[in-house]
Scaffold this motif. Sequence first.
Motif, PDB file in Angstrom:
ATOM      1  N   PHE A 117       0.843  -1.205   0.000  1.00  0.00           N
ATOM      2  CA  PHE A 117       0.000   0.000   0.000  1.00  0.00           C
ATOM      3  C   PHE A 117       0.877   1.253   0.000  1.00  0.00           C
ATOM      4  CE2 PHE A 117      -3.967  -1.975   2.231  1.00  0.00           C
ATOM      5  CZ  PHE A 117      -4.350  -2.533   1.028  1.00  0.00           C
ATOM      6  N   ALA A 118       1.919   1.243   0.826  1.00  0.00           N
ATOM      7  CA  ALA A 118       2.808   2.403   0.894  1.00  0.00           C
ATOM      8  C   ALA A 118       3.509   2.627  -0.440  1.00  0.00           C
ATOM      9  CB  ALA A 118       3.834   2.216   2.006  1.00  0.00           C
ATOM     10  N   GLU A 119       3.956   1.542  -1.068  1.00  0.00           N
ATOM     11  CA  GLU A 119       4.633   1.666  -2.362  1.00  0.00           C
ATOM     12  C   GLU A 119       3.696   2.215  -3.433  1.00  0.00           C
ATOM     13  OE1 GLU A 119       5.932  -2.297  -3.022  1.00  0.00           O
ATOM     14  OE2 GLU A 119       7.484  -2.231  -1.458  1.00  0.00           O
ATOM     15  N   GLN A 120       2.409   1.902  -3.314  1.00  0.00           N
ATOM     16  CA  GLN A 120       1.411   2.398  -4.264  1.00  0.00           C
ATOM     17  C   GLN A 120       0.967   3.825  -3.952  1.00  0.00           C
ATOM     18  OE1 GLN A 120       0.283   0.763  -7.044  1.00  0.00           O
ATOM     19  NE2 GLN A 120       1.876  -0.725  -6.567  1.00  0.00           N
ATOM     20  N   ARG A 121       1.505   4.384  -2.875  1.00  0.00           N
ATOM     21  CA  ARG A 121       1.188   5.752  -2.452  1.00  0.00           C
ATOM     22  C   ARG A 121      -0.320   5.963  -2.290  1.00  0.00           C
ATOM     23  NH1 ARG A 121       5.950   6.485  -5.388  1.00  0.00           N
ATOM     24  NH2 ARG A 121       7.448   7.931  -4.452  1.00  0.00           N
ATOM     25  N   VAL A 122      -0.970   5.017  -1.616  1.00  0.00           N
ATOM     26  CA  VAL A 122      -2.392   5.172  -1.376  1.00  0.00           C
ATOM     27  C   VAL A 122      -2.625   6.402  -0.516  1.00  0.00           C
ATOM     28  CG1 VAL A 122      -2.897   2.712  -1.594  1.00  0.00           C
ATOM     29  CG2 VAL A 122      -2.319   3.660   0.647  1.00  0.00           C
ATOM     30  N   ARG A 123      -3.799   6.977  -0.667  1.00  0.00           N
ATOM     31  CA  ARG A 123      -4.119   8.212   0.069  1.00  0.00           C
ATOM     32  C   ARG A 123      -4.368   7.924   1.538  1.00  0.00           C
ATOM     33  NH1 ARG A 123      -3.567  12.233   1.860  1.00  0.00           N
ATOM     34  NH2 ARG A 123      -4.509  14.267   1.481  1.00  0.00           N
ATOM     35  N   GLY A 124      -4.903   6.756   1.831  1.00  0.00           N
ATOM     36  CA  GLY A 124      -5.178   6.366   3.203  1.00  0.00           C
ATOM     37  C   GLY A 124      -5.451   4.874   3.257  1.00  0.00           C
ATOM     38  N   VAL A 125      -5.545   4.322   4.478  1.00  0.00           N
ATOM     39  CA  VAL A 125      -5.710   2.880   4.646  1.00  0.00           C
ATOM     40  C   VAL A 125      -6.791   2.605   5.683  1.00  0.00           C
ATOM     41  CG1 VAL A 125      -4.620   0.748   5.459  1.00  0.00           C
ATOM     42  CG2 VAL A 125      -3.348   2.309   3.977  1.00  0.00           C
ATOM     43  N   LEU A 126      -7.679   1.668   5.339  1.00  0.00           N
ATOM     44  CA  LEU A 126      -8.625   1.091   6.290  1.00  0.00           C
ATOM     45  C   LEU A 126      -8.089  -0.283   6.668  1.00  0.00           C
ATOM     46  CD1 LEU A 126     -11.891   2.004   4.376  1.00  0.00           C
ATOM     47  CD2 LEU A 126     -11.141   3.022   6.522  1.00  0.00           C
ATOM     48  N   LEU A 127      -7.916  -0.531   7.951  1.00  0.00           N
ATOM     49  CA  LEU A 127      -7.217  -1.731   8.397  1.00  0.00           C
ATOM     50  C   LEU A 127      -7.997  -2.474   9.465  1.00  0.00           C
ATOM     51  CD1 LEU A 127      -4.680  -3.560   8.676  1.00  0.00           C
ATOM     52  CD2 LEU A 127      -3.772  -1.864  10.289  1.00  0.00           C
ATOM     53  N   THR A 128      -8.251  -3.759   9.209  1.00  0.00           N
ATOM     54  CA  THR A 128      -8.710  -4.669  10.260  1.00  0.00           C
ATOM     55  C   THR A 128      -7.500  -5.492  10.665  1.00  0.00           C
ATOM     56  OG1 THR A 128     -10.892  -4.815   9.210  1.00  0.00           O
ATOM     57  CG2 THR A 128     -10.367  -6.457  10.891  1.00  0.00           C
ATOM     58  N   PRO A 129      -6.825  -5.128  11.740  1.00  0.00           N
ATOM     59  CA  PRO A 129      -5.557  -5.786  12.065  1.00  0.00           C
ATOM     60  C   PRO A 129      -5.753  -7.188  12.621  1.00  0.00           C
ATOM     61  CG  PRO A 129      -6.118  -4.178  13.749  1.00  0.00           C
ATOM     62  CD  PRO A 129      -7.148  -4.039  12.670  1.00  0.00           C
ATOM     63  N   VAL A 130      -4.732  -8.015  12.419  1.00  0.00           N
ATOM     64  CA  VAL A 130      -4.768  -9.371  12.955  1.00  0.00           C
ATOM     65  C   VAL A 130      -4.728  -9.329  14.475  1.00  0.00           C
ATOM     66  CG1 VAL A 130      -3.539 -11.565  13.068  1.00  0.00           C
ATOM     67  CG2 VAL A 130      -3.725 -10.350  10.888  1.00  0.00           C
ATOM     68  N   GLY A 131      -3.803  -8.579  15.011  1.00  0.00           N
ATOM     69  CA  GLY A 131      -3.713  -8.406  16.458  1.00  0.00           C
ATOM     70  C   GLY A 131      -3.809  -6.923  16.772  1.00  0.00           C
ATOM     71  N   ASP A 132      -2.861  -6.427  17.534  1.00  0.00           N
ATOM     72  CA  ASP A 132      -2.773  -4.988  17.745  1.00  0.00           C
ATOM     73  C   ASP A 132      -2.129  -4.360  16.512  1.00  0.00           C
ATOM     74  OD1 ASP A 132      -3.858  -5.200  20.294  1.00  0.00           O
ATOM     75  OD2 ASP A 132      -1.900  -5.592  21.194  1.00  0.00           O
TER      76      ASP A 132
END
Length: 374
Positions: free
Chosen positions: A139-154
Amino acid sequence: MSGDTPADDSGAHRLGADDTGRSAPPGRTVGIKQVAAHAGVSPGTVSNVLNRPERVAEATRARVEQAIRDLGFVRNGSASTLRAGHSSTIGLMVLDLANPFFTDVARGVEDTASERGYSVILSSSGESDEREQRNLRVFAEQRVRGVLLTPVGDEGEAADRLRERGVPVVLLDHPTPRANQCSVAVDDVAGGELAAAELLDAGARTLALVTGPAVLRQCADRRKGALRAVRAAGLGGDAMREVAVGAMNARAGQEAARRLLEAGPPLPEAIFCANDLLALGVLRVLLQAGIKVPDDVALIGYDDIEFSAAAAVPLSSVRQPTYQLGRIATELLLEECDQTGGHAHQQVMFQPELVVRESSRSALGGPALGRQAL
């Protein structure tokens, strides 16, 4: 007013025409210069049509747009992203794309992003922390504007590095203890208590909890809620037997049911599964073994996916507002992306709802007060 500014060669497609507008050999790319030649305008005019259409006369704009269609021109989003430092794309990372719960969440995300002119890159961690970190780096390499994340743990280091680079991250289906972090979640402790109380209030005195990996926050919170219901019913800790499996799918649910059967009689009087896919797997094995649900064993799931109501025995479940989870999380993310001043971070917590069907015993005599029967 055509606005002939310097050309911005931000397009490429491998089927098209040469600079004279003639059909180009296969493998040749189509750029702004070819579109300009085909339309009889300057490359700067094509650039304006792509980026500042209001500066181009309507007739000229129509001619350029027709040339774009004729040649199959596709603008190069990567070039635009490099100039802006970010793209009009957001990343969505969920735990399991095979789970209909996340499909419904993703619909809410995509609909809301599309309304705001954003696209969505969808990815799954497969409940693997390593895969989650790797995909976040993409995602960072693709320079996304933002991220929605359901994390595995913390939240991990990769999410923190995104924030350090100025990429907003909103936690989805996961609360956050941070005041400077947006999150949208459902109160899974309350949901686990609702599910277990439904079974215990109907008369069960022994309960099995079928749950997934302990690292998943959802599993831990639903277990906590179930234990709260057991204590409220005046039962000891040995009243609830736990069967933990390595995944949150129907196959793992079948494995859990076989383990319960192999442990020998008596079976627990009721089973609470940490999601509907687990419950559907449990239900299949119980029915194959000649065990009647809910007469012999009551059963309840979590998420209220579409398949639950259509099961061989319609499944009682805890409903979450899946579409709204995705929509609200995306609105918060895009507000943070587009902020011009300080952003007011929000931690949104939805309350779950119990849906009673035939798989739990109380449905036989009618739903208890305050619960929905379908």
